[in-house]
Design an enzyme around this catalytic site. Sequence first.
Site, mmCIF file in Angstrom:
data_model
loop_
_atom_site.group_PDB
_atom_site.id
_atom_site.type_symbol
_atom_site.label_atom_id
_atom_site.label_comp_id
_atom_site.label_asym_id
_atom_site.label_seq_id
_atom_site.Cartn_x
_atom_site.Cartn_y
_atom_site.Cartn_z
ATOM 1 N N ASP A 209 21.232 41.939 48.875
ATOM 2 C CA ASP A 209 22.496 42.184 48.170
ATOM 3 C C ASP A 209 22.401 43.416 47.271
ATOM 4 O OD1 ASP A 209 25.057 41.751 47.387
ATOM 5 O OD2 ASP A 209 24.620 40.053 46.090
ATOM 6 N N HIS B 34 24.831 50.909 52.331
ATOM 7 C CA HIS B 34 24.299 50.149 53.471
ATOM 8 C C HIS B 34 23.256 50.985 54.220
ATOM 9 C CE1 HIS B 34 27.076 46.988 52.708
ATOM 10 N NE2 HIS B 34 28.153 47.659 53.060
ATOM 11 N N TRP C 274 33.365 38.944 57.589
ATOM 12 C CA TRP C 274 34.504 39.408 58.400
ATOM 13 C C TRP C 274 35.713 39.712 57.519
ATOM 14 C CZ3 TRP C 274 33.216 40.900 63.031
ATOM 15 C CH2 TRP C 274 32.213 40.228 63.752
ATOM 16 N N LEU D 157 4.768 39.118 63.796
ATOM 17 C CA LEU D 157 5.899 38.724 62.943
ATOM 18 C C LEU D 157 7.140 38.384 63.774
ATOM 19 C CD1 LEU D 157 7.248 38.748 59.990
ATOM 20 C CD2 LEU D 157 7.965 41.065 60.578
#
Length: 237
Positions: free
Chosen positions: A22, A39, A71, A133
């Site tokens: 966040d 972003h 959305w 991983l």
Amino acid sequence: MKFFGIELYVEKLPKHIGIIMDGNGRWAQKHNLPRIFGHREGLKTVRRIVEISAKLGIRCLSLYAFSTENWNRPKDEIESLFSLLRNYIKLEKKMLKKNNIKLIVSGDISKLDEKTKILLQNLIEELRNNNGLILNLCINYGGRQEIITAVNKILSSEIKRINEEEFKNFLYTKNLPELDFLIRTSGELRISNFMLWQIAYTELYFTKTLWPDFTPKEFVLAIKEFQLRERRFGRLK
Ligand code: FPP
């Protein structure tokens, strides 16, 4: 073993770490840039954290990349996020292969555009035999949606009664270790519909650092804190 001068106990590494990434928007705002730049910067953090997780020998890393509620964001921001995801797939393929990383997705990807879906499915296929991983990208994921999907599958089966162990097998995380550790960046103290079933005994770590500023060193420090916690799972000492 030592990373960035921080001593970690190999035998006490969290097997499964989840991250709520966040603060991209606030990072952009702070730098007077459009949200998408946040972003984009956040994606660089994704690269660094995936790589260090593989190096540390973490079994599974679950990243909350797009929630069922996302959305509701403006259309162009949604498109930018999926465009970043496509970029990630194209640019990181080599690194994921080199580091023996396997990719899985949690969430309903049937709702994604064809282009993204195909890229994603091809990459999953290409990495399927890797045994390092496990990178679990949570895309169009919601904890409530996951539980409801599980319940509906059970209702359409022959099953009349079910226990916790059996229920687990209907979740996206069925083959993954327990979620040991959850990190949320940017100072919000919420779970935001992430892994609601899995979180029962997870250790939580909240940091004010915005996701684009979250470094591998802070990640290692967070794991160090995890290792110093006493996990009792409801038992006495
Ligand atoms: C939260 O920041 C972040 C997201 C909703 C998306 C996370 C996506 C990335 C880090 C890039 C794509 C990831 C992958 C794995 C390809 P926010 O926009 O809610 O920030 P804010 O709360 O400050 O506005």
